[in-house]
Enzyme design. Structure first.
Site, PDB file in Angstrom:
ATOM      1  N   ASP A  85     -64.092  -3.140  -2.491  1.00  0.00           N
ATOM      2  CA  ASP A  85     -65.051  -3.845  -3.333  1.00  0.00           C
ATOM      3  C   ASP A  85     -65.702  -2.905  -4.338  1.00  0.00           C
ATOM      4  O   ASP A  85     -65.778  -3.201  -5.519  1.00  0.00           O
ATOM      5  CB  ASP A  85     -66.120  -4.561  -2.472  1.00  0.00           C
ATOM      6  N   ASP A  95     -68.450   3.959  -4.555  1.00  0.00           N
ATOM      7  CA  ASP A  95     -69.818   4.441  -4.736  1.00  0.00           C
ATOM      8  C   ASP A  95     -69.811   5.970  -4.603  1.00  0.00           C
ATOM      9  O   ASP A  95     -69.437   6.677  -5.521  1.00  0.00           O
ATOM     10  CB  ASP A  95     -70.697   3.729  -3.702  1.00  0.00           C
ATOM     11  N   LYS A 103     -69.195   2.833  -9.393  1.00  0.00           N
ATOM     12  CA  LYS A 103     -70.475   3.440  -9.795  1.00  0.00           C
ATOM     13  C   LYS A 103     -70.224   4.934  -9.958  1.00  0.00           C
ATOM     14  O   LYS A 103     -70.495   5.715  -9.043  1.00  0.00           O
ATOM     15  CB  LYS A 103     -71.531   3.229  -8.691  1.00  0.00           C
ATOM     16  N   PHE A 131     -78.132  -1.113  -6.582  1.00  0.00           N
ATOM     17  CA  PHE A 131     -77.519  -1.701  -5.396  1.00  0.00           C
ATOM     18  C   PHE A 131     -77.238  -3.166  -5.709  1.00  0.00           C
ATOM     19  O   PHE A 131     -78.143  -3.932  -6.017  1.00  0.00           O
ATOM     20  CB  PHE A 131     -78.393  -1.565  -4.151  1.00  0.00           C
ATOM     21  N   VAL A 132     -75.951  -3.528  -5.643  1.00  0.00           N
ATOM     22  CA  VAL A 132     -75.556  -4.885  -6.044  1.00  0.00           C
ATOM     23  C   VAL A 132     -75.064  -5.711  -4.859  1.00  0.00           C
ATOM     24  O   VAL A 132     -74.574  -5.164  -3.866  1.00  0.00           O
ATOM     25  CB  VAL A 132     -74.479  -4.847  -7.159  1.00  0.00           C
ATOM     26  N   ASP A 184     -72.375  -7.112   0.230  1.00  0.00           N
ATOM     27  CA  ASP A 184     -73.507  -7.487   1.084  1.00  0.00           C
ATOM     28  C   ASP A 184     -74.634  -6.476   1.048  1.00  0.00           C
ATOM     29  O   ASP A 184     -74.460  -5.328   0.637  1.00  0.00           O
ATOM     30  CB  ASP A 184     -73.041  -7.597   2.540  1.00  0.00           C
TER      31      ASP A 184
HETATM   32  P1  IMP Z   1     -68.820   4.797  -0.637  1.00  0.00           P
HETATM   33  O1  IMP Z   1     -68.169   5.170   0.650  1.00  0.00           O
HETATM   34  O2  IMP Z   1     -70.167   5.419  -0.804  1.00  0.00           O
HETATM   35  O3  IMP Z   1     -67.947   4.968  -1.870  1.00  0.00           O
HETATM   36  O4  IMP Z   1     -69.181   3.280  -0.563  1.00  0.00           O
HETATM   37  C1  IMP Z   1     -68.255   2.343  -0.356  1.00  0.00           C
HETATM   38  C2  IMP Z   1     -68.819   1.210   0.450  1.00  0.00           C
HETATM   39  O5  IMP Z   1     -70.255   1.175   0.478  1.00  0.00           O
HETATM   40  C3  IMP Z   1     -68.395  -0.079  -0.196  1.00  0.00           C
HETATM   41  O6  IMP Z   1     -67.160  -0.516   0.310  1.00  0.00           O
HETATM   42  C4  IMP Z   1     -69.542  -0.997   0.135  1.00  0.00           C
HETATM   43  O7  IMP Z   1     -69.314  -1.587   1.383  1.00  0.00           O
HETATM   44  C5  IMP Z   1     -70.738  -0.111   0.240  1.00  0.00           C
HETATM   45  N1  IMP Z   1     -71.532  -0.122  -1.018  1.00  0.00           N
HETATM   46  C6  IMP Z   1     -71.728   0.884  -1.874  1.00  0.00           C
HETATM   47  N2  IMP Z   1     -72.501   0.524  -2.908  1.00  0.00           N
HETATM   48  C7  IMP Z   1     -72.818  -0.770  -2.683  1.00  0.00           C
HETATM   49  C8  IMP Z   1     -73.607  -1.725  -3.411  1.00  0.00           C
HETATM   50  O8  IMP Z   1     -74.181  -1.491  -4.487  1.00  0.00           O
HETATM   51  N3  IMP Z   1     -73.692  -2.954  -2.848  1.00  0.00           N
HETATM   52  C9  IMP Z   1     -73.096  -3.290  -1.674  1.00  0.00           C
HETATM   53  N4  IMP Z   1     -72.331  -2.437  -0.983  1.00  0.00           N
HETATM   54  C10 IMP Z   1     -72.204  -1.188  -1.486  1.00  0.00           C
HETATM   55 MG    MG Z   2     -67.392  -2.456   2.007  1.00  0.00          MG
END
Ligand code: IMP
Ligand code: MG
Length: 198
Positions: free
Chosen positions: A110, A113, A141, A162-163, A169
């Site tokens: 999705d 981040d 992001k 945060f979206v 979710d």
């Molecule tokens: P990462 O591991 O930090 O890249 O984040 C990935 C996971 O964190 C995504 O698959 C989401 O489940 C969650 N996530 C990160 N940013 C957001 C946001 O803005 N809204 C909702 N879920 C997020």
């Molecule tokens: Mg996720």
């Protein structure tokens, strides 16, 4: 409907959603184009779509309906046991079942981040020896990146908010919103207050 009414947060969600970031129509348009880009890149070869649970549900359902090529679909469950808006420790909750050896694989998530999720999942998939491995995320992001990862296909690059909605979710809620919206900071502030009190 005027452009303004499309971007106005529906009354039901106004308490939780600060503003609409990406409308339903914008999502539909971009997902269709993204599917064309992916199709071209996979040259009509059969692919295995590997999707990360659960944030991809809506994006995935829309994306694969526009992919005019043979595909098989499987899921990897990853959960980051952080309760707030920061990702916590990653735990695998469902393993892949389809054999991807020598297959063309598209990994779908999705949102990219910090990149921690992708940087854990990608080596796991590479170890299964796919012929090709490409990545696709609805949202990116770039300003939040901690790990050096990038996605091959990106729906929208967004600023550091945060979206929620369209599958994304906050504490397992808001996945059903048909648009992507910015979560009202008061919502996660209340949750963290609650967690701190425990
Ligand atoms: P990462 O591991 O930090 O890249 O984040 C990935 C996971 O964190 C995504 O698959 C989401 O489940 C969650 N996530 C990160 N940013 C957001 C946001 O803005 N809204 C909702 N879920 C997020
Ligand atoms: Mg996720």
């Amino acid at each position: 409907m005027s452009a303004k009414s499309k971007t106005t947060v529906p009354l039901r969600w106004r308490k939780d959603v600060e503003r609409v970031l990406i409308t339903e129509a914008q999502l539909a348009r971009r997902v269709k184009i993204l599917a064309r880009e992916i199709e071209k890149d996979f040259h009509g070869r059969e692919m295995v779509v590997v999707s990360l649970l659960s944030g991809t549900v809506m994006f995935l359902a829309d994306l694969i309906r526009h992919l005019n090529l043979p595909l098989r679909l499987d899921f990897i469950g990853v959960s980051s046991y952080g309760l707030g808006t920061e990702s916590g420790e990653l735990v695998f909750t469902k393993e892949l079942r389809i054999d991807v050896r020598n297959r063309d694989v598209l990994l779908v998530d999705d949102i990219l981040d910090t990149g921690r999720t992708m940087s854990r999942v990608l080596p796991k998939l590479r170890a299964l020896k796919p012929r090709r491995l490409k990545t696709c995320v609805l949202l990116d992001k770039p300003g939040r990146r901690v790990e050096k990862v990038r996605a091959d296909f990106v729906g929208f690059a967004i600023p550091d908010h945060f979206v929620i909605g369209y599958g994304l979710d906050f504490a397992e809620r808001y996945r059903n919103l048909p648009f992507v919206g910015v979560l009202h900071p008061h919502v996660y502030k209340e949750v963290s207050k609650h967690i701190c009190r425990k």
